[in-house]
Design a protein around this motif. Structure first.
Motif, PDB file in Angstrom:
ATOM      1  N   ALA A  98       0.849  -1.198   0.000  1.00  0.00           N
ATOM      2  CA  ALA A  98       0.000   0.000   0.000  1.00  0.00           C
ATOM      3  C   ALA A  98       0.881   1.243   0.000  1.00  0.00           C
ATOM      4  CB  ALA A  98      -0.921   0.008   1.220  1.00  0.00           C
ATOM      5  N   HIS A  99       0.501   2.233  -0.796  1.00  0.00           N
ATOM      6  CA  HIS A  99       1.155   3.542  -0.788  1.00  0.00           C
ATOM      7  C   HIS A  99       0.192   4.559  -0.171  1.00  0.00           C
ATOM      8  CE1 HIS A  99       3.794   1.803  -3.959  1.00  0.00           C
ATOM      9  NE2 HIS A  99       4.672   2.673  -3.505  1.00  0.00           N
ATOM     10  N   LEU A 100       0.603   5.167   0.932  1.00  0.00           N
ATOM     11  CA  LEU A 100      -0.213   6.225   1.524  1.00  0.00           C
ATOM     12  C   LEU A 100       0.117   7.582   0.930  1.00  0.00           C
ATOM     13  CD1 LEU A 100      -0.520   5.293   5.299  1.00  0.00           C
ATOM     14  CD2 LEU A 100      -1.884   4.563   3.351  1.00  0.00           C
ATOM     15  N   ASP A 101       1.151   7.632   0.099  1.00  0.00           N
ATOM     16  CA  ASP A 101       1.547   8.861  -0.594  1.00  0.00           C
ATOM     17  C   ASP A 101       1.970   8.491  -2.008  1.00  0.00           C
ATOM     18  OD1 ASP A 101       1.443  10.767   1.729  1.00  0.00           O
ATOM     19  OD2 ASP A 101       2.974   9.397   2.495  1.00  0.00           O
ATOM     20  N   LEU A 102       1.936   9.483  -2.880  1.00  0.00           N
ATOM     21  CA  LEU A 102       2.266   9.261  -4.285  1.00  0.00           C
ATOM     22  C   LEU A 102       3.746   8.961  -4.457  1.00  0.00           C
ATOM     23  CD1 LEU A 102       0.915   9.551  -7.172  1.00  0.00           C
ATOM     24  CD2 LEU A 102       1.868  11.868  -7.187  1.00  0.00           C
ATOM     25  N   PRO A 103       4.117   7.856  -5.131  1.00  0.00           N
ATOM     26  CA  PRO A 103       5.534   7.619  -5.444  1.00  0.00           C
ATOM     27  C   PRO A 103       6.055   8.692  -6.398  1.00  0.00           C
ATOM     28  CG  PRO A 103       4.206   5.630  -5.764  1.00  0.00           C
ATOM     29  CD  PRO A 103       3.255   6.774  -5.605  1.00  0.00           C
ATOM     30  N   GLY A 104       7.351   8.670  -6.662  1.00  0.00           N
ATOM     31  CA  GLY A 104       7.955   9.725  -7.466  1.00  0.00           C
ATOM     32  C   GLY A 104       7.895   9.505  -8.959  1.00  0.00           C
TER      33      GLY A 104
ATOM     34  N   HIS B  98      -4.406  15.936  -4.464  1.00  0.00           N
ATOM     35  CA  HIS B  98      -3.700  17.027  -5.144  1.00  0.00           C
ATOM     36  C   HIS B  98      -2.502  17.511  -4.340  1.00  0.00           C
ATOM     37  CE1 HIS B  98      -5.515  19.903  -2.360  1.00  0.00           C
ATOM     38  NE2 HIS B  98      -4.763  20.835  -2.894  1.00  0.00           N
ATOM     39  N   GLU B  99      -2.546  17.320  -3.003  1.00  0.00           N
ATOM     40  CA  GLU B  99      -1.405  17.731  -2.191  1.00  0.00           C
ATOM     41  C   GLU B  99      -0.168  16.907  -2.536  1.00  0.00           C
ATOM     42  OE1 GLU B  99      -4.231  16.541  -0.966  1.00  0.00           O
ATOM     43  OE2 GLU B  99      -5.202  18.071   0.282  1.00  0.00           O
ATOM     44  N   ASP B 100      -0.376  15.634  -2.869  1.00  0.00           N
ATOM     45  CA  ASP B 100       0.747  14.786  -3.258  1.00  0.00           C
ATOM     46  C   ASP B 100       1.405  15.304  -4.533  1.00  0.00           C
ATOM     47  OD1 ASP B 100       0.576  12.060  -1.555  1.00  0.00           O
ATOM     48  OD2 ASP B 100      -1.434  12.801  -1.954  1.00  0.00           O
ATOM     49  N   ILE B 101       0.569  15.740  -5.482  1.00  0.00           N
ATOM     50  CA  ILE B 101       1.113  16.254  -6.735  1.00  0.00           C
ATOM     51  C   ILE B 101       1.953  17.494  -6.456  1.00  0.00           C
ATOM     52  CG2 ILE B 101       0.555  17.079  -9.052  1.00  0.00           C
ATOM     53  CD1 ILE B 101      -2.138  15.655  -8.804  1.00  0.00           C
ATOM     54  N   ALA B 102       1.386  18.402  -5.639  1.00  0.00           N
ATOM     55  CA  ALA B 102       2.110  19.637  -5.326  1.00  0.00           C
ATOM     56  C   ALA B 102       3.450  19.337  -4.662  1.00  0.00           C
ATOM     57  CB  ALA B 102       1.254  20.511  -4.414  1.00  0.00           C
TER      58      ALA B 102
ATOM     59  N   ARG C 283      -2.358  18.824 -16.524  1.00  0.00           N
ATOM     60  CA  ARG C 283      -1.537  20.033 -16.703  1.00  0.00           C
ATOM     61  C   ARG C 283      -2.359  21.222 -17.178  1.00  0.00           C
ATOM     62  NH1 ARG C 283       3.968  18.416 -17.076  1.00  0.00           N
ATOM     63  NH2 ARG C 283       4.515  20.624 -16.995  1.00  0.00           N
ATOM     64  N   LEU C 284      -3.666  21.214 -16.895  1.00  0.00           N
ATOM     65  CA  LEU C 284      -4.488  22.383 -17.170  1.00  0.00           C
ATOM     66  C   LEU C 284      -4.331  23.407 -16.049  1.00  0.00           C
ATOM     67  CD1 LEU C 284      -7.806  20.641 -18.341  1.00  0.00           C
ATOM     68  CD2 LEU C 284      -5.998  21.613 -19.782  1.00  0.00           C
ATOM     69  N   VAL C 285      -4.004  22.901 -14.879  1.00  0.00           N
ATOM     70  CA  VAL C 285      -3.842  23.742 -13.688  1.00  0.00           C
ATOM     71  C   VAL C 285      -2.474  23.457 -13.082  1.00  0.00           C
ATOM     72  CG1 VAL C 285      -4.675  24.159 -11.338  1.00  0.00           C
ATOM     73  CG2 VAL C 285      -6.320  23.841 -13.205  1.00  0.00           C
ATOM     74  N   ASP C 286      -1.777  24.502 -12.679  1.00  0.00           N
ATOM     75  CA  ASP C 286      -0.502  24.365 -11.982  1.00  0.00           C
ATOM     76  C   ASP C 286      -0.708  24.566 -10.485  1.00  0.00           C
ATOM     77  OD1 ASP C 286       1.158  23.788 -14.117  1.00  0.00           O
ATOM     78  OD2 ASP C 286       1.558  25.899 -14.564  1.00  0.00           O
ATOM     79  N   VAL C 287       0.187  23.956  -9.703  1.00  0.00           N
ATOM     80  CA  VAL C 287       0.150  24.119  -8.252  1.00  0.00           C
ATOM     81  C   VAL C 287       1.401  24.859  -7.828  1.00  0.00           C
ATOM     82  CG1 VAL C 287      -0.033  22.938  -6.037  1.00  0.00           C
ATOM     83  CG2 VAL C 287      -1.055  21.923  -8.070  1.00  0.00           C
ATOM     84  N   ASP C 288       1.234  25.861  -6.976  1.00  0.00           N
ATOM     85  CA  ASP C 288       2.366  26.640  -6.473  1.00  0.00           C
ATOM     86  C   ASP C 288       3.349  25.714  -5.764  1.00  0.00           C
ATOM     87  OD1 ASP C 288       4.084  28.462  -5.336  1.00  0.00           O
ATOM     88  OD2 ASP C 288       2.683  29.095  -3.774  1.00  0.00           O
ATOM     89  N   VAL C 289       4.571  25.638  -6.268  1.00  0.00           N
ATOM     90  CA  VAL C 289       5.543  24.708  -5.697  1.00  0.00           C
ATOM     91  C   VAL C 289       6.271  25.284  -4.488  1.00  0.00           C
ATOM     92  CG1 VAL C 289       5.898  23.569  -7.904  1.00  0.00           C
ATOM     93  CG2 VAL C 289       7.390  25.462  -7.261  1.00  0.00           C
TER      94      VAL C 289
END
Length: 600
Positions: free
Chosen positions: A301-307, A334-338, A472-478
């Motif tokens: 199980a992954h509780l967070d997004l792998p790289g 979406h927090e994982d993506i950011a 990639r329609l929306v960007d997240v502030d890195v």
């Protein structure tokens, strides 16, 4: 030589026939040729170098990245009657001297060594005077700077072709895309004509990906399907590892923690407990797992997004190495993506590397958001193809799609009207017309997009925004604040207004029916399950007496075969797959006795 190879396959390993490309690779290596072998985890890579090493004159040298992995492989080989040993920096002086004496006397068939140890001058000098049958570089993707498990010491292994020019070299891995393969071949001076690519499919693994809703509840529901089984739970941070392991223990699981910040002795003790246990849950960062040889891991199980897609494939691939049914679950939001984008952008990698890492992340997001077969998307990334698999969540429960064109336009307009600096939760509140002090402070209860999205609930809006980020329609502030802004592709979308089909999120696993996990035991007829458990108990007793992992005695698959065949004699037991001559001599009476008691 083919007959000799088959004789060893049967007498040492207990199998009647090779699988897939094994026979071709073994014959190629026995003839003294170099080889690159890409074969999925559990596909039998180790046999591809072990059997040639036993057939060719001299000692096989195996480069392996982890001491724990070497120890397991050596233990398994010794159980099968092979004279194997490991050379590492932890060996006391007297044991090291004894090992070199055995090497000099020709009493070692296979010697495992870490790259850091191998590259020491005195070790290379000693080996230069030793007759070597072949040199196998396991986990060869560690050599590539484009790989996710890059080990600088592996880069120096190109010295092997210069130091041992006449000794055949084998590079083996389960994970390597095209750039990684090319780099391995170049550095180890292996010709493309000597490459064997067996594919990436792991049909026994069931893949599932869900939106993070209530991660602990989702994980609890998932683990409920795997009571009595061992598995791995991956978390991104050390703190989350510790907290999750503690919580699982409070829920009654035998859960251990593993991360790079732990004391080395504690970390190694936990790894040994996991390797030796049959119902242990390891909660870990990515520091755990490379080369883990435990075949009976039933879930990951992954509780967070792998790289990256490679990391996802490698980590989920630690399930079901024995070929028996296993399951994986990945949760992300979406927090994982950011966070992943921030890791890439704020890292010190050169621009080319950052672009590559972002492309790899995009590929993983495509897997997460696909409405089609997960396995098709996963395999296509590695250049393979398959029909819809019927063994992933999107095949078993195809997601509903809806025309999200208008919704996406509303979301983009809302992001623009609020200044392109607020996070997902705030944008959803504006779309739903939720008034609060912060909303009034910024005057966003007066913008034209306030309340224009009441046709969808908050959960669907979160899913819409997450899919727009993945597209990639929306960007997240890195910078870490998570503010959403319109990406260049999003501006094109607003201008051209193309149709956009989006997924309707499924109810979280915790809120759905429990379902039935496919396990080693459920693959057996009801009439064989009691005997399987009795054989398993006997295996555990023997393993504890020897202080070795149970699976080096026999794999679950062999116990299943024993429970089904119910051999009454040594001759009948010899016909069971996985029972070689050494194990038959050592363990035949004990297991035949269990079967006789069960029958009697």
């Amino acid at each position: 030589m083919a007959g000799d190879a088959l004789d060893i396959l049967k007498s040492v390993y207990g199998y009647e026939a090779f699988r897939g490309l094994q026979a071709e690779i073994v014959g190629h290596a026995v003839a003294g040729n170099n080889a690159f072998v890409l074969m999925p985890t559990g596909g039998g890579k180790s046999l591809c170098y072990q059997i040639p090493a036993l057939l060719r004159p001299g000692m096989g040298l195996v480069v392996s990245p982890l001491l724990a992995l070497m120890a397991d492989q050596v233990a398994a080989l010794r159980q099968a009657g092979v004279r194997a040993a490991a050379l590492n920096s932890d060996l006391p002086p007297e044991e090291r001297r004894a090992l070199w004496s055995a090497v000099d006397a020709g009493e070692i068939d296979l010697l495992y060594v870490a790259p850091e140890t191998l590259l020491r001058g005195e070790v290379m000098d000693r080996l230069s005077g030793t007759r070597l049958s072949l040199i196998a570089i396991d986990e060869a993707h560690c050599l590539s700077q484009w790989g996710h498990d890059f080990r600088p010491s592996y880069r120096q292994l190109d010295a092997l072709s210069e130091r041992f020019p006449t000794i055949p070299r084998m590079a083996l891995t389960a994970t390597a895309d095209e750039p990684t393969r090319a780099e391995i071949l170049a550095h180890l001076a292996i010709d493309e004509r000597d490459a064997f690519v067996a594919g990436f499919d792991r049909p026994n693994i069931r893949y599932a990906i869900e939106e993070k809703d209530n991660p602990r509840a989702q994980l609890k529901a998932f683990l409920r399907r795997h009571d009595g089984s061992s598995g791995i739970v991956y978390c991104l941070s050390k703190r989350k590892v510790e907290e999750t392991a503690a919580w699982l223990r409070s829920e009654g699981h035998d859960a251990l923690a593993y991360h790079a910040g732990m004391d080395k002795a504690e970390r190694e003790a936990n790894q040994i407990r996991f390797q030796h246990g049959e119902a242990v849950v390891m909660v870990a960062t990515i520091a755990f797992g490379m080369g883990i040889d435990k075949p009976d891991v039933r879930f990951v199980a992954h509780l967070d997004l792998p790289g990256s897609m490679e990391a996802f494939y490698q980590e989920t691939g630690r399930a079901g190495r024995d070929g028996l049914p296993s399951e994986t679950l990945m949760l992300y939001g979406h927090e994982d993506i950011a966070l992943r984008v921030r890791f890439i952008e704020e890292g010190d990698s050169p621009p080319e590397r950052k672009r590559t890492e972002r492309h790899k992340l995009d590929a993983l997001l495509g897997l997460a958001e696909t409405p089609g077969c997960r396995r098709q998307v996963l395999l296509s990334y590695f250049g393979n193809a398959c029909e819809p698999c019927g063994n992933c969540d999107t095949c078993i429960e195809p997601p509903d799609l809806f025309d999200g064109t208008i919704a996406a336009q509303k979301a983009l307009s809302c992001i623009y009207r609020t200044g392109e600096r607020f996070g997902q939760a705030y944008i959803v509140d504006v779309l739903l017309g939720k008034t609060n002090d912060r909303m009034r402070q910024f005057g966003h209860d007066e913008v034209s997009t306030f309340g224009i999205g009441t046709e969808h609930d908050a959960r669907l809006w979160r899913a819409i925004l997450r899919q727009m980020i993945a597209l990639r329609l929306v960007d997240v502030d890195v910078s870490g604040h998570g503010g959403l802004s319109i990406a260049p592709a999003g501006r094109e979308f607003l201008r051209d207004k193309p149709d956009l089909m989006l997924r309707v999120p499924k109810a979280p696993r915790a809120k759905r029916s429990k379902g039935t996990a496919r396990t080693a035991e459920t693959s057996l007829p009801e009439s064989d399950r009691d005997l399987f458990q009795a054989l398993r108990q006997k295996r555990t007793e023997i393993a504890r007496l020897q202080n070795v992992p149970p699976y080096v005695i026999f794999h679950d698959r062999t116990l299943i075969e024993l429970a089904a065949a119910r051999p009454r004699s040594r001759t009948q037991m010899a016909d069971v797959p996985g029972v070689g001559e050494a194990k038959l001599d050592r363990y035949g009476p004990a297991f035949l006795s269990v079967i006789a008691e069960h029958e009697g």
